[in-house]
Motif scaffolding. Structure first.
Motif: not given
Length: 247
Positions: A107-111, A133-134, A176-177
């Motif tokens: 599940p990709l979302g936001f911290v 972003v990384v 994004v994480i």
């Protein structure tokens, strides 16, 4: 003595050659709980990949590097590596690598800062926010396209850990994480445990991202072997059981 020594040596040589031929080398990065050299079975994604190859009689060896180098070595035609993983699908990456069948998901979302949750319904709503972003990570096609067009304000770091720390101190509004990465990180990393109450995972997902192995273009045969192995195992259950065991 010579009568049995030569056959024995030939048998040992044949066994060694067979073992080498049935060993696949891939690169990865430290991205727990999906991949990490210190974790049991080296992480959930590696447990899946190893099981798929084992189902076909192959041994998997994974070497860990910083992400950019992991991709570079997998791309190098002179290296021993057949590919790298885990990766999200990207059309640009598909120009250079063969994507395996789906081997997992996340599940990709936001911290975000816990005290400043962000409400949004579409990516255009995020234009006024500072987003972490990384470096070199694929996110979603829509998100990355907006970043490339300069429509989203992003800052790059070299790790998810850095973005978690920045969010905890409100130096960014979002980052994004993957949710599983976030939850595992704040449970196990001494530097992040103390920040657990300062961050939260945003209510809206960017996407439930599928995970793949990226094989070199000249490694179609190995990709086929892996894909056949995936059909012999329950990859989703292996990943789910692995992640459940961490909670």
């Amino acid at each position: 003595m010579k009568r049995w020594l030569l056959p024995l040596l030939m048998t040992l040589l044949f066994s060694a050659q067979s073992g080498a031929e049935n060993t696949v080398y891939l690169t990865s990065l430290s991205w727990p709980p999906y991949s990490d050299p210190q974790m049991a079975e080296q992480g959930a994604s590696i447990a899946v990949a190893r099981a798929a190859f084992a189902a076909m009689g192959y041994k998997l060896v994974v070497d860990f590097y910083p992400w950019r180098r992991a991709v570079y070595l997998a791309k190098d035609q002179e290296s021993k590596y057949a590919g790298y993983f885990p990766e999200y699908y990207s059309e640009s990456i598909a120009q250079e690598f063969i994507f395996s069948a789906e081997m997992g998901s996340g599940p990709l979302g936001f911290v975000q800062p816990a005290a400043k949750p962000v409400s949004w319904s579409e990516l255009a709503d995020l234009k006024s926010y500072r987003i972490g972003v990384v470096q070199d990570y694929v996110n979603t096609a829509g998100f990355d396209n907006m970043v490339a067009a300069g429509q989203l304000k992003v800052s790059e770091v070299i790790s998810d850990k850095s973005n978690i720390q920045k969010a905890a101190f409100s130096r960014i509004d979002l980052a994004v994480i993957d949710k599983n990465v976030l939850e595992y990180s704040v449970k196990t990393d001494p530097d992040l445990i103390k920040l657990k109450d300062k961050i939260s995972f945003n209510d809206k997902l960017l996407e439930d991202k599928k995970l793949f192995i990226c094989f070199k273009k000249n490694q179609q045969a190995i990709a086929d072997i892996f894909n056949k192995g995936l059909k012999k195992i329950d990859a989703a259950k292996i990943q789910a059981d692995y992640l459940a065991g961490l909670k």
